[in-house]
Design an enzyme around this catalytic site. Structure first.
Site, short mmCIF file in Angstrom:
data_model
loop_
_atom_site.label_atom_id
_atom_site.label_comp_id
_atom_site.label_asym_id
_atom_site.label_seq_id
_atom_site.Cartn_x
_atom_site.Cartn_y
_atom_site.Cartn_z
N ARG A 102 -12.24 47.25 15.61
CA ARG A 102 -10.53 47.85 14.97
C ARG A 102 -10.47 45.92 15.21
O ARG A 102 -9.89 45.57 15.93
CB ARG A 102 -9.78 48.70 15.73
CG ARG A 102 -8.29 49.08 14.94
CD ARG A 102 -7.09 48.98 15.99
NE ARG A 102 -6.29 49.28 15.38
CZ ARG A 102 -5.16 49.42 15.94
NH1 ARG A 102 -5.23 48.98 17.44
NH2 ARG A 102 -3.92 49.75 15.09
N ARG A 125 10.64 50.33 19.61
CA ARG A 125 10.93 49.18 18.00
C ARG A 125 12.09 50.19 17.70
O ARG A 125 11.95 50.86 16.97
CB ARG A 125 9.53 49.07 17.34
CG ARG A 125 8.17 48.56 18.22
CD ARG A 125 6.99 48.11 16.93
NE ARG A 125 6.08 47.72 17.28
CZ ARG A 125 5.02 48.69 17.24
NH1 ARG A 125 4.46 49.52 16.12
NH2 ARG A 125 3.65 47.71 18.07
N HIS A 154 -1.75 50.69 10.33
CA HIS A 154 -2.02 51.81 10.77
C HIS A 154 -2.83 52.35 9.04
O HIS A 154 -2.33 53.78 8.86
CB HIS A 154 -0.83 53.19 10.16
CG HIS A 154 0.37 53.09 12.18
ND1 HIS A 154 1.35 53.21 11.61
CD2 HIS A 154 -0.71 52.90 12.82
CE1 HIS A 154 1.09 53.32 12.87
NE2 HIS A 154 0.78 52.61 14.36
N GLU A 173 -8.93 58.18 13.37
CA GLU A 173 -9.52 55.74 12.73
C GLU A 173 -10.36 55.51 13.32
O GLU A 173 -11.30 55.10 12.04
CB GLU A 173 -8.63 55.31 13.16
CG GLU A 173 -6.90 55.24 13.09
CD GLU A 173 -5.55 54.82 13.64
OE1 GLU A 173 -5.81 55.34 14.71
OE2 GLU A 173 -5.49 53.60 13.41
N ASN A 214 -12.35 49.16 19.98
CA ASN A 214 -10.61 48.78 20.27
C ASN A 214 -9.95 48.27 20.86
O ASN A 214 -9.77 48.43 22.14
CB ASN A 214 -9.56 50.17 19.47
CG ASN A 214 -8.24 50.20 19.66
OD1 ASN A 214 -7.72 48.40 18.96
ND2 ASN A 214 -7.36 50.96 18.96
N GLY A 269 3.78 53.96 17.59
CA GLY A 269 4.09 52.76 16.73
C GLY A 269 4.06 54.07 15.40
O GLY A 269 3.12 55.45 15.52
N GLY A 315 3.28 63.14 14.73
CA GLY A 315 3.61 63.98 13.27
C GLY A 315 2.83 65.24 13.56
O GLY A 315 2.51 66.40 13.10
N GLU A 316 1.50 65.52 14.89
CA GLU A 316 0.40 66.05 15.37
C GLU A 316 0.96 67.86 15.74
O GLU A 316 0.80 68.86 15.92
CB GLU A 316 -0.90 65.74 15.81
CG GLU A 316 -1.30 64.54 14.83
CD GLU A 316 -2.67 64.10 15.34
OE1 GLU A 316 -3.09 64.48 16.22
OE2 GLU A 316 -2.64 62.90 14.84
N ASN A 317 2.35 66.78 16.85
CA ASN A 317 2.53 68.23 17.69
C ASN A 317 3.81 68.09 17.98
O ASN A 317 4.53 69.21 18.81
CB ASN A 317 1.53 67.25 19.27
CG ASN A 317 0.62 67.02 19.30
OD1 ASN A 317 -0.29 67.58 19.40
ND2 ASN A 317 -0.10 65.54 19.58
P1 ADP Z 1 -0.34 56.01 20.10
O1 ADP Z 1 -1.47 55.87 18.97
O2 ADP Z 1 0.61 55.42 18.78
O3 ADP Z 1 0.12 54.33 21.24
P2 ADP Z 1 0.49 58.10 19.36
O4 ADP Z 1 -0.11 58.95 18.68
O5 ADP Z 1 -0.26 59.04 20.85
O6 ADP Z 1 0.78 56.93 20.32
O7 ADP Z 1 1.34 59.28 19.51
C1 ADP Z 1 2.81 59.20 21.28
C2 ADP Z 1 4.02 60.08 20.62
O8 ADP Z 1 4.05 61.46 20.63
C3 ADP Z 1 4.71 60.05 21.88
O9 ADP Z 1 6.07 59.75 21.93
C4 ADP Z 1 4.78 61.72 22.58
O10 ADP Z 1 5.84 62.28 22.46
C5 ADP Z 1 3.91 62.39 21.19
N1 ADP Z 1 3.11 63.43 21.88
C6 ADP Z 1 1.56 63.25 21.81
N2 ADP Z 1 0.87 64.00 22.83
C7 ADP Z 1 1.84 65.05 22.64
C8 ADP Z 1 2.16 66.44 22.58
N3 ADP Z 1 1.16 67.09 23.05
N4 ADP Z 1 3.18 67.50 22.51
C9 ADP Z 1 4.53 66.30 21.69
N5 ADP Z 1 4.22 65.07 21.22
C10 ADP Z 1 3.53 64.73 21.78
#
Ligand code: ADP
Length: 398
Positions: free
Chosen positions: A91, A241, A180, A384, A7, A212, A333-335
């Site tokens: 990618r 954004r 995405h 991905e 990527n 994003g 979404g995951e955390n």
């Molecule tokens: P991108 O790939 O678009 O740069 P990510 O998918 O890594 O972004 O997401 C970044 C966002 O996820 C940030 O707002 C961050 O606060 C949140 N985030 C990442 N890891 C954690 C975590 N362990 N706990 C809470 N929030 C998290």
């Protein structure tokens, strides 16, 4: 088969080497600050050895050479020779209308990617640099392009057209493309697996909430709508954004503040969203911490984020005339269990209910709805790189 997934960004290159035998990651890492001072490579192998190599990396060629050296290194490497790499998957952010699927890279394909590059000037040229460098350094390896936009090419016209004069669509390809796609496709497929049902029979709303962020309506395995548009600026409130705004705001602010096109574009892409509203950070963790301490702007930023996601979920339920599952993925979404809690609780009137205990989990594949919820809600970490490797394998194997 071993596949190198790349990527390539403007100043970074993320990579993973995946063994398709068992889909395991043999090594992964990132080259950072290409062309800037203090550049380095961080590399980790499947024996959990981690190395950081701080060295001058003036360009992508040097960066990719370093990646290859790291993979071959006697101590922290995972390959005896380059011959073990069977193919490279890249990618590519924007495939325009030309690419509805992942594609074997040829000179003709490179030309076509160049042709759509003015739709993604911040991304495509760097993706192409990665492709060109690999073609030079690994001349006999097949290379495959996997596009962020491809999955959304199934959107119907009514969803992808803007109500602007039609000629702009014809002349410049002004329409919604969505991004995405690789992530939305992956988590939709996983959700179907977890539900034990064919993807073709399911209506799924996938929420990719990272820095994003975008949402997709996936009906029968096909994207029928998504929140990002011509560029990744449309839709949700994101880290920096603005997402959806009244377009009349743009000339208004430009006039009042005497801004150029580039300046207003930069403000909407880099100075807005969670960062712009809170004035604190683009990182949701910082914004949440500030909100907890009573910072009103941080609180507003989070409320706007959650509200916008909720509205899109409602809209996509209407678009698909129903929904079987909602999926949360990517960093937030995951955390961020708080974000998920607020959004799912907003949907309680539809008999969608959160299992609060399950929702405390972070970064793991899990169902977070209660057993009596009418709609299943999942957290599914996105992957991905694996999707890129799978597409690459499929194309290379013919
Ligand atoms: P991108 O790939 O678009 O740069 P990510 O998918 O890594 O972004 O997401 C970044 C966002 O996820 C940030 O707002 C961050 O606060 C949140 N985030 C990442 N890891 C954690 C975590 N362990 N706990 C809470 N929030 C998290």
């Amino acid at each position: 088969m071993k596949i190198l997934v790349l990527n390539s960004g403007s100043s970074s290159i993320k990579y993973q080497l995946i063994d398709m035998e068992d889909e395991s990651v043999l090594a992964k890492g990132i080259v950072q600050r290409i062309g800037i001072d203090n550049s380095f490579l961080e590399h980790e192998n499947n024996r959990r050895d981690e190395v950081k190599i701080e060295v001058d990396i003036p360009d992508h060629t040097t960066g990719i050479k370093l990646v290859i050296d790291a993979l071959l290194n006697k101590e922290h490497g995972v390959l005896e020779s380059m011959d073990e790499i069977n193919a490279v998957g890249h990618r590519v952010v924007h495939g325009g209308e030309k690419f509805a699927e992942s594609t074997l890279i040829t000179e003709e394909v490179i030309k076509q990617i160049e042709e759509v590059s003015d739709l993604a000037p911040l991304h495509n040229p760097h993706n192409l640099t990665g492709i060109r460098v690999c073609a030079k350094l690994l001349p006999n390896k097949p290379q495959v392009a996997v596009f962020d936009t491809a999955f959304h090419q199934t959107m119907p016209r009514k969803a992808y057209m803007y109500a602007l004069p039609y000629e702009y669509y014809e002349k410049y390809g002004i329409r919604r493309y969505g991004f995405h796609g690789t992530s939305h496709k992956y988590v939709a497929q996983r959700a179907a697996k977890l539900m034990g049902k064919p993807l073709e029979e399911l209506k799924i709303i996938t929420c990719h909430l990272g820095n994003g962020a975008s949402i997709a309506a996936v009906d029968g395995g096909k994207s029928v709508d998504t929140s990002m548009g011509l560029t990744p600026l449309e839709g949700l409130v994101m880290g920096t954004r603005c997402g959806d705004i009244d377009p009349a705001i743009i000339p208004f602010i430009m006039t009042k503040e005497g801004l150029s096109m580039e300046e207003i574009d930069n403000i909407m892409n880099k100075k807005s969203g969670l960062y712009g509203v809170s004035g604190i950070s683009n990182d949701s963790r910082d914004v949440e911490a500030a909100a907890k301490e009573g910072n009103q702007r941080a609180q507003t930023a989070l409320e706007m984020f959650d509200y916008r996601v909720t509205k899109y979920i409602g809209a996509y339920m209407a678009a698909m005339a129903g929904v079987d599952a909602i999926v949360f993925t990517a960093g937030i979404g995951e955390n961020q269990s708080r974000t998920r809690e607020v959004i799912v609780n907003n949907l309680a009137f539809l008999n969608i209910h959160l299992n609060e205990e399950a929702n405390k989990t972070r970064g793991k594949e899990i169902e977070i709805s209660t057993s009596d919820s009418d709609v299943k809600v999942f957290v599914i970490p996105t992957n991905e790189e694996l999707m890129i490797a799978r597409d690459t394998q499929e194309i290379v194997a013919g």
